[in-house]
Scaffold this active site. Structure first.
Site, short mmCIF file in Angstrom:
data_model
loop_
_atom_site.label_atom_id
_atom_site.label_comp_id
_atom_site.label_asym_id
_atom_site.label_seq_id
_atom_site.Cartn_x
_atom_site.Cartn_y
_atom_site.Cartn_z
N ARG A 241 -76.08 -14.32 17.30
CA ARG A 241 -75.22 -13.66 18.37
C ARG A 241 -75.53 -12.50 18.61
O ARG A 241 -75.01 -11.76 17.32
CB ARG A 241 -73.30 -14.13 18.69
CG ARG A 241 -73.49 -15.63 18.87
CD ARG A 241 -72.09 -16.37 19.62
NE ARG A 241 -72.01 -17.96 19.46
CZ ARG A 241 -71.47 -19.11 18.37
NH1 ARG A 241 -71.09 -18.28 16.89
NH2 ARG A 241 -71.10 -19.90 18.96
N LYS A 268 -67.23 -16.45 16.84
CA LYS A 268 -66.32 -16.81 17.75
C LYS A 268 -66.38 -18.04 17.36
O LYS A 268 -66.49 -19.07 17.28
CB LYS A 268 -67.75 -16.90 19.41
CG LYS A 268 -67.20 -17.51 20.19
CD LYS A 268 -68.85 -17.72 20.80
CE LYS A 268 -67.67 -17.94 22.64
NZ LYS A 268 -68.40 -18.60 23.59
N ARG A 341 -81.17 -17.88 20.50
CA ARG A 341 -80.26 -19.35 19.81
C ARG A 341 -80.85 -20.64 20.04
O ARG A 341 -81.66 -21.78 19.61
CB ARG A 341 -79.00 -19.26 20.62
CG ARG A 341 -78.48 -18.10 19.38
CD ARG A 341 -76.73 -17.74 19.77
NE ARG A 341 -76.12 -18.85 18.96
CZ ARG A 341 -75.13 -18.90 18.09
NH1 ARG A 341 -75.46 -18.36 17.27
NH2 ARG A 341 -74.88 -20.15 18.27
N HIS A 365 -72.51 -23.92 15.51
CA HIS A 365 -71.75 -24.43 16.80
C HIS A 365 -70.49 -25.27 15.70
O HIS A 365 -71.06 -25.76 14.57
CB HIS A 365 -73.15 -25.30 16.52
CG HIS A 365 -73.76 -24.69 17.57
ND1 HIS A 365 -74.96 -24.91 18.28
CD2 HIS A 365 -73.87 -23.62 17.99
CE1 HIS A 365 -76.16 -24.66 19.10
NE2 HIS A 365 -75.22 -23.62 19.23
N TYR A 375 -64.73 -29.83 6.84
CA TYR A 375 -65.10 -30.06 5.25
C TYR A 375 -66.72 -30.03 4.91
O TYR A 375 -66.93 -29.90 3.86
CB TYR A 375 -64.82 -31.56 4.62
CG TYR A 375 -63.23 -32.35 4.30
CD1 TYR A 375 -62.97 -31.20 3.60
CD2 TYR A 375 -62.87 -33.14 5.38
CE1 TYR A 375 -61.36 -31.80 3.27
CE2 TYR A 375 -61.45 -33.21 5.33
CZ TYR A 375 -60.78 -32.94 4.55
OH TYR A 375 -59.34 -32.94 4.47
#
Length: 411
Positions: A241, A268, A341, A365, A375
């Site tokens: 980002r 973020k 992105r 993401h 996990y």
């Protein structure tokens, strides 16, 4: 009955005394010379005194009017002393129930769960756009029409997205007031459907590989500070980002490294995740990315920040600098810094469909599957390294070396 002349001539004495006017009203004169209006009345078989105010702040005429009002209250079966206290309490409660008072109360309650930057943005939007208009207004008196009028003002300054955020925050405050018994409805919810429509769509991005290469070459040929050009290249290579890249300290990029570990606190994510080191974002660096970082080190490597502001070295560069460079290259409204992105995701998912979960990890993401999110944060690192290098070879095919950007034309 008293007269103004008699009251003015009344002097202090060794003991306090009363000057009777009639109907239970008298003037109490203290030993210090103070003059206080009092009304003696009886209710429920008990004698009571009601303080009306001091003379001359309360004139003889006003004292008599207050006495008559108190008598009317007694005839209605109410205690004028209690009625007076309730009025004072109502005034205090009314002051505490203004939109600003409740808004700040709501803000302090929510603030601990927000990131510092978001908390700052919320308060600034309220102080700038809402409190000047509704700050002193009792929250229960604000109507939907008035809320919409306020939002229209924000929309007219070409800030429709801001207007929507303000409406959401106002709605949350109204809901809080309803829940705490200080309002009866949420007028900000009612106006949602009446707000000006927005163009739907994602941030502009070029997702064709050949066009993306051409764009990068054109932007790097523009006169600009080499730090800005190298920021653009590293942004394209890492698909991080823009805000995260712009604030990168050199401490995260030690010499000789090829795996960038971005602390969770700079990512973020929700506030309660920002102190969790397990949520640090791992960015495998291609040979070209390392080359660009080393070229950058020759320019800003002596300072704390990899991308310092050209005017204030102790502050990070604005991510807008990258956007302005793209605009000058002819890509205004066609591609924004964040668009890299989308470029990376589109090109790589088209070529490596089976690697979609890995590509999502590279973009940081959040997985839709909460178990996977808990996990599977740092898995597939070897494949991520391979994909990072494949992407660098694709996007920089035919591009000049990073060292050339250091010597290129400047503004």
């Amino acid at each position: 009955m008293l007269t103004d002349i008699a009251i003015k001539k009344a002097k202090a004495a060794d003991k306090p005394y009363k000057m009777t006017d009639g109907g239970g009203l008298h003037l109490f004169v203290s030993t210090a010379g103070g003059k206080l209006w009092r009304f003696r009345y009886e209710i429920g078989g008990k004698e009571k005194l009601l303080s009306i105010g001091s003379y001359p702040d309360v004139s003889l005429w006003n004292a008599r009017a207050a006495r008559d009002e108190a008598k009317a209250t007694i005839r209605a079966g109410k205690d004028p002393g209690i009625t007076k206290k309730l009025r004072k309490l109502s005034h205090v409660t009314s002051t505490a129930n203004t939109f600003e008072a409740i808004g700040r109360e709501w803000y302090e309650l929510q603030k601990p769960q927000w990131a510092e930057r978001h908390a700052h943005d919320v308060l600034v939007s309220l102080e700038r756009d809402v409190f000047p208009t509704f700050g002193n207004v009792p929250i229960k008196d604000i109507t939907a029409q008035e809320v919409l009028a306020l939002l229209r003002i924000i929309e007219k300054r070409d800030a429709k997205e801001t207007a929507r955020r303000v409406r959401q925050r106002m709605s949350a405050i109204f809901v809080y007031a309803v829940a705490s018994g200080r309002s009866e409805n949420d007028p900000a919810a009612i106006v949602k459907g009446a707000m000006a429509p927005m163009k739907k769509g994602k941030q502009p991005a070029i997702i064709d590989l050949d066009k993306a290469r051409e764009m990068l070459a054109k932007a790097e040929a523009e006169p600009a500070h080499p730090v800005t050009k190298l920021a653009l290249r590293i942004l394209a290579l890492t698909a991080i980002r823009p805000g995260t890249l712009a604030t990168t300290p050199w401490a995260e990029w030690p010499a000789g490294f090829d795996l960038w570990q971005v602390p969770a606190e700079r990512m973020k994510m929700r506030l309660h995740h920002k102190d969790d080191e397990a949520r640090d974002h791992l960015v495998p660096l291609s040979k070209q990315a390392v080359e660009a970082i080393e070229a950058l080190r020759t320019i800003s490597g002596r300072g704390p920040l990899a991308f310092p502001n050209t005017r204030h070295a102790h502050k990070p560069m604005s991510e807008n600098a990258i956007g302005y460079l793209l605009n000058r290259a002819g890509y205004h409204h066609k591609h924004v810094p964040h668009g890299w992105r989308a470029t990376f995701s589109s090109v790589m998912n088209e070529r490596f469909r089976v690697d979609k979960p890995v590509i999502d990890l590279m973009l940081a993401h959040v997985p839709k599957d909460k178990v996977e999110g808990a996990y599977n944060r740092a898995l597939h690192l070897d494949r991520r390294r391979e994909l990072a290098q494949l992407w660098a070879d694709l996007i920089l095919d035919g591009a000049q070396p990073a060292s050339a950007l250091v010597m290129g034309p400047r503004r």
